[in-house]
Design an enzyme around this catalytic site. Structure first.
Site, PDB file in Angstrom:
ATOM      1  N   HIS A 184      34.369  -1.685  17.838  1.00 51.44           N
ATOM      2  CA  HIS A 184      34.902  -1.576  16.482  1.00 51.44           C
ATOM      3  C   HIS A 184      36.285  -0.934  16.507  1.00 51.44           C
ATOM      4  CE1 HIS A 184      34.647  -1.310  12.122  1.00 51.44           C
ATOM      5  NE2 HIS A 184      35.277  -0.158  12.252  1.00 51.44           N
TER       6      HIS A 184
ATOM      7  N   ASP B  13      27.435   2.994   1.595  1.00 48.13           N
ATOM      8  CA  ASP B  13      28.835   2.965   2.040  1.00 48.13           C
ATOM      9  C   ASP B  13      29.659   2.049   1.146  1.00 48.13           C
ATOM     10  OD1 ASP B  13      31.159   3.274   3.811  1.00 48.13           O
ATOM     11  OD2 ASP B  13      30.777   1.163   4.229  1.00 48.13           O
TER      12      ASP B  13
ATOM     13  N   ARG C 111      36.096   5.521  -3.214  1.00 48.81           N
ATOM     14  CA  ARG C 111      37.179   6.171  -2.447  1.00 48.81           C
ATOM     15  C   ARG C 111      38.482   5.411  -2.633  1.00 48.81           C
ATOM     16  NH1 ARG C 111      35.115   5.794   3.278  1.00 48.81           N
ATOM     17  NH2 ARG C 111      37.165   6.585   3.829  1.00 48.81           N
TER      18      ARG C 111
ATOM     19  N   SER D  38      31.541   6.388   7.171  1.00 48.24           N
ATOM     20  CA  SER D  38      31.572   5.014   6.673  1.00 48.24           C
ATOM     21  C   SER D  38      31.443   4.021   7.836  1.00 48.24           C
ATOM     22  CB  SER D  38      32.902   4.808   5.924  1.00 48.24           C
ATOM     23  OG  SER D  38      33.157   3.463   5.689  1.00 48.24           O
TER      24      SER D  38
ATOM     25  N   LYS E  42      27.540   1.879   9.173  1.00 48.93           N
ATOM     26  CA  LYS E  42      27.382   0.425   9.310  1.00 48.93           C
ATOM     27  C   LYS E  42      26.995   0.056  10.737  1.00 48.93           C
ATOM     28  CE  LYS E  42      31.358   0.182   7.326  1.00 48.93           C
ATOM     29  NZ  LYS E  42      32.526   0.103   6.487  1.00 48.93           N
TER      30      LYS E  42
HETATM   31  N1  URA Z   1      36.785   1.276   7.890  1.00 44.60           N
HETATM   32  C1  URA Z   1      35.595   1.552   7.288  1.00 44.60           C
HETATM   33  O1  URA Z   1      34.617   0.829   7.460  1.00 44.60           O
HETATM   34  N2  URA Z   1      35.523   2.640   6.517  1.00 44.60           N
HETATM   35  C2  URA Z   1      36.551   3.483   6.300  1.00 44.60           C
HETATM   36  O2  URA Z   1      36.400   4.449   5.609  1.00 44.60           O
HETATM   37  C3  URA Z   1      37.789   3.175   6.919  1.00 44.60           C
HETATM   38  C4  URA Z   1      37.878   2.071   7.728  1.00 44.60           C
END
Ligand code: URA
Length: 434
Positions: free
Chosen positions: A82, A161, A168, A183, A187
């Site tokens: 990621h 999220d 946010r 966040s 995931k």
């Molecule tokens: N990517 C995400 O999934 N969440 C964030 O807060 C910032 C980048």
């Protein structure tokens, strides 16, 4: 417990208990905590931060807000990669097939472009016919058969999220290290993985502008993973110029193809190989990282990473011939050259400006609902450190509609800094955490 007391205590820098954090996540997800209190809470976190324990509690509760993907029926160690978001960052499409060709199972749960940063799903969807909306059963079957599958985040994965992120975005609380860490990791942890390699970007084109912040974010994400018994490592990598030369969806797929045939840009090849090697090592295919590096290089040189990507494109309904015949990809109809106003050395290429310009002509989106033009983008002709003559081409903008092209051209021109002396060379991989 009263929400106002949680906000008050977090505002004053106190550490909240796991129960209190769970009450916030549950209350906001099920609608009993209103937006105005959730916004105040997020702003309190933004200014006061969170301890490692708090951020782990937050992440764990966000994972529990939805479903966890069960990949236990799929053989092999499951390793994902990621990136925190970059410009021209197409490493997932190179490292994942290399790692899969080496024997790692790679469930890629990828994101879409947002703001100036690109997204793997949009790049893949520039390939005619390719589907990323696989059902979970199709995802599992493809992984078992091909060791690699690409899907997007479903509504069932970490729904807390999705709700918190949208708030946010609207309350200027995106750039908070504990909120970004929870966040991303919520995931990833809901996706049934054994290990993750994180690419934390730092520099003008990244969320984290300073290395000290990127390091803290990397440490926090590695810590969250460890506390949940996952193997997590992070690279901190430079995003002070776009990665490779291509920015824009189909243009990046073309560069992926060249790179998997060992004819790609040096920086992109180097980072992709290192990410693939770390996936191979985390996936326990080799005993040492050096052996993993050798194997990743072998899979690049013998073309098996390239063949793996073709196999996966076909499995997801796309035409694999696009990797050989670029005319089968969406192509732009117009091009504009941007040339250097004076001679000198390229000392910086502001990746955020390049990403914004590319998004402005249709390669990205401002809101999740915007649609993307897969054909358009920017191709750099020079990279940092190179010498240019006055009038030498810096880059080309590729577009299909004239709107915004003038504005984008100006932004791109402003992205290039030209100095009279050669700049000091910068490392691409700055640190390893974990
Ligand atoms: N990517 C995400 O999934 N969440 C964030 O807060 C910032 C980048």
């Amino acid at each position: 417990m009263r929400t106002v007391d949680l906000i008050h205590r977090k505002r004053d820098g106190e550490e909240l208990s796991s129960e209190e954090i769970a009450a916030f996540v549950d209350g906001y997800t099920n609608g009993t905590i209103p937006d105005y209190q959730a916004s105040a809470f997020l702003m309190a976190v933004f200014f006061s931060g969170m301890t490692d324990r708090e951020v782990s509690s937050l992440t764990e509760r966000m994972v529990q807000s939805g479903e966890t993907v069960d990949l236990s029926s799929v053989p092999g160690v499951k390793v994902d990669k990621h990136s925190t978001g970059g410009v021209g960052d197409k490493t997932s499409l190179i490292a994942a097939p290399l790692a899969a060709a080496a024997g790692v199972t790679v469930p890629m749960i990828s994101g879409r472009a947002l703001g100036h940063t690109g997204g793997t799903l949009d790049k893949l969807e520039s390939i005619p016919g390719l589907r990323t909306d696989l059902t979970l059963d199709e995802f599992r079957q493809q992984l078992a058969q091909h060791q690699l599958a690409f899907i997007g985040q479903s509504a069932e994965i970490a729904p807390a999220d999705a709700r918190i992120y949208a708030l946010r975005d609207a309350t200027a609380t995106v750039e908070s290290i504990p909120l970004i860490a929870s966040s991303i990791m919520s995931k990833k942890l809901a996706a049934g993985l054994d290990a993750i390699i994180l690419d934390v970007k730092v520099g003008a084109g990244a969320f984290m502008k300073r290395q000290v912040d990127a390091r803290r974010l990397a440490q926090m994400m590695v810590g969250i993973g460890r506390r949940m018994d996952k193997r997590v490592q992070a690279l901190i990598t430079d995003m002070n110029q776009p990665l490779g030369y291509a920015v824009g969806n189909a243009l990046e797929v073309m560069e992926v193809s060249q790179t998997l045939q060992n004819a790609g840009p040096t920086d992109l090849t180097r980072l992709s190989l290192e990410l693939a090697a770390r996936m191979i090592h985390l996936g326990k295919v080799t005993a040492t990282l050096d052996e993993a590096r050798e194997l990743a290089t072998k899979k690049l040189l013998d073309g098996s990473g390239y063949r793996k990507l073709k196999e996966v494109i076909a499995a997801q309904g796309g035409n694999p011939a696009v990797l050989d015949r670029f005319e089968l990809l969406p192509n732009a109809t117009g091009a504009r050259e941007i040339s250097s106003p004076r001679p000198g050395y390229i000392s910086a290429i502001d990746a955020e400006y390049i990403g914004q310009a590319s998004a402005m002509i249709g390669a990205g989106r401002d809101t999740k609902e915007d649609s993307i033009d897969p054909a358009v983008g920017v191709i750099l002709e020079v990279k940092v450190g190179q010498k240019v003559d006055a009038g030498g081409v810096l880059c080309r903008l590729y577009y299909t509609r004239e709107d915004n092209v003038d504005e984008a051209a100006q932004l791109v021109e402003d992205a290039f800094r030209i100095s009279s002396t050669a700049p000091e060379s910068r490392e691409l991989i700055l640190e390893v955490v974990g």
